[in-house]
Design an enzyme around this catalytic site. Structure first.
Site, PDB file in Angstrom:
ATOM      1  CD1 TRP A 199     -32.170   8.716 -80.197  1.00  0.00           C
ATOM      2  CD2 TRP A 199     -34.454   9.267 -80.057  1.00  0.00           C
ATOM      3  NE1 TRP A 199     -32.852   8.092 -79.066  1.00  0.00           N
ATOM      4  CE2 TRP A 199     -34.103   8.459 -78.784  1.00  0.00           C
ATOM      5  CE3 TRP A 199     -35.605   9.855 -80.302  1.00  0.00           C
ATOM      6  CZ2 TRP A 199     -35.415   8.115 -77.830  1.00  0.00           C
ATOM      7  CZ3 TRP A 199     -36.701   9.623 -79.299  1.00  0.00           C
ATOM      8  CH2 TRP A 199     -36.339   8.695 -78.155  1.00  0.00           C
ATOM      9  CG  ASP A 241     -30.227  14.605 -80.500  1.00  0.00           C
ATOM     10  OD1 ASP A 241     -29.687  14.741 -79.180  1.00  0.00           O
ATOM     11  OD2 ASP A 241     -30.854  13.883 -80.354  1.00  0.00           O
ATOM     12  CE  LYS A 247     -32.092   9.292 -72.873  1.00  0.00           C
ATOM     13  NZ  LYS A 247     -32.353   9.839 -74.245  1.00  0.00           N
TER      14      LYS A 247
END
Ligand SMILES: *Cc1c(COP(=O)(O)O)cnc(C)c1O
Length: 344
Positions: free
Chosen positions: A87, A156, A180
């Protein structure tokens, strides 16, 4: 998602707060909606102890839009990246469209199996910010102590948001796609410090400026109403259960059950992450062969243990044990791991 929350959402679905309408029918300009959004901001502030000088905003486009949007707003000269997984790697690549990007540190050469130590960090002079990912969902590593820098820090937190207390003051911009841990895919929560917001690029389309979301209280256009409502429910669920400190204790207990199963397996299960970098959210491991891994995943599914296949980019196995997974779920998986190993 917590079963209690799913049930509450079901119960209220046809009549939101005595409006006689569903949450997916009422206007986002109505008082009933605004009250709910305000309450979501309030409960987020309470859970994370978010100081006054931080704005809370709701955006669409997923984590992936943020990979470009943070740079569109804040990358003027160069941006540094703590590259600890797929990511952050993607964020760095997306950001490079807007200017110079570089690695402050990286664990890429070791398949992102660890979190780099502070003495290896190299921040270039004139950097606009440092960017990091708090939990590396695919590789199963997590920052347990956050670094701090002389330049703004962007994080993030998509895959461990609201799974533990964090010191918001250590960051200038936090964002999290909620899917999530906190709600259905479709909303990203942003927590942005006013001093960083003031440095943002305003030569951008309005929908790409954080300032637009702040100035219009996230209702410049129609916000993802249902998603924010769901997040509200999950936040209250967390608050009623003792907040983030209590959640952290439960998450530690859950992760310990699985890491113990790995460590007690005489090398049959091999943890991907270095021990000091292990994630409390995603437990990644390999078996001696790819064939055994396939068999493991298939037999686990037969025991209602669904989704233990690793991410397609890494392979192996991964147990994602987000907030809503109960301790018993981890115990059942650990017992299955033990049984499976003995049969081979
Ligand atoms: C899942 C994930 C993303 C990607 O989010 P999308 O909403 O699918 O774009 C980004 N960052 C992290 C840490 C993630 O776990």
């Amino acid at each position: 998602m917590p079963l209690d929350v799913l049930k509450q959402v079901q119960e209220e679905f046809l009549d939101f707060h005595h409006t006689g309408m569903s949450i997916v029918e009422i206007s986002h300009r109505s008082a009933a909606y605004q009250e709910m959004q305000d309450d979501t901001v309030r409960i987020l502030r309470k859970l994370l102890l978010i100081p006054e000088e931080y704005h809370i905003i709701f955006m669409q486009g997923g984590g992936s839009l943020q990979f470009a949007m943070h740079a569109a707003n804040f990358l003027h000269h160069c941006g540094g990246y703590l590259n600890t997984g797929v990511w952050s790697d993607k964020a760095m690549k997306a950001a490079s469209f807007y200017g110079d990007t570089y690695e402050v540190a990286s664990s890429k050469e070791d398949h992102f199996a660890y979190i780099p130590k502070a003495d290896s960090f190299q921040v270039r002079e004139g950097s606009d910010y440092v960017y990091m990912t708090s939990n590396n969902t695919i590789h199963g590593t997590e920052w347990h102590d956050f670094p701090s820098f002389d330049v703004p820090l962007i994080c993030d937190m998509s895959s461990d948001f609201l799974s533990r207390p964090v010191d918001v003051k250590n960051f200038d911009f936090i964002y999290a796609g909620v899917q999530k841990n906190v709600g259905p895919a479709g909303v990203v929560i942003g927590i942005i410090k006013d001093s960083l917001l003031k440095k943002s690029n305003t030569r951008l389309p309005l929908m790409l400026q954080y300032k637009t979301y702040v100035d219009h209280d996230s209702t410049y256009n129609t916000p993802p109403v249902f998603n924010i409502y769901f997040v509200n429910k999950v936040c209250h669920w967390l608050d009623e259960r003792g907040g983030l400190a209590a959640m952290l204790e439960t998450n530690k207990e859950k992760a310990a059950i699985l890491y113990d199963a790995i460590d007690r397996s005489d090398g049959f299960y091999r943890g991907h992450a270095k021990k000091d970098s292990r994630s409390l959210m995603n437990v990644t491991f390999n078996l001696p062969t790819v064939e055994l891994e396939k068999k493991f995943v298939a037999e686990a599914a037969g025991h209602d243990l669904i989704g233990v296949k690793g991410h397609r980019s890494l392979g192996g196995c991964r147990a994602s044990i987000y907030n809503a997974v109960p301790v018993e779920g981890c115990s059942v998986l650990a017992e299955f791991m033990e049984e499976f190993r003995k049969k081979q």
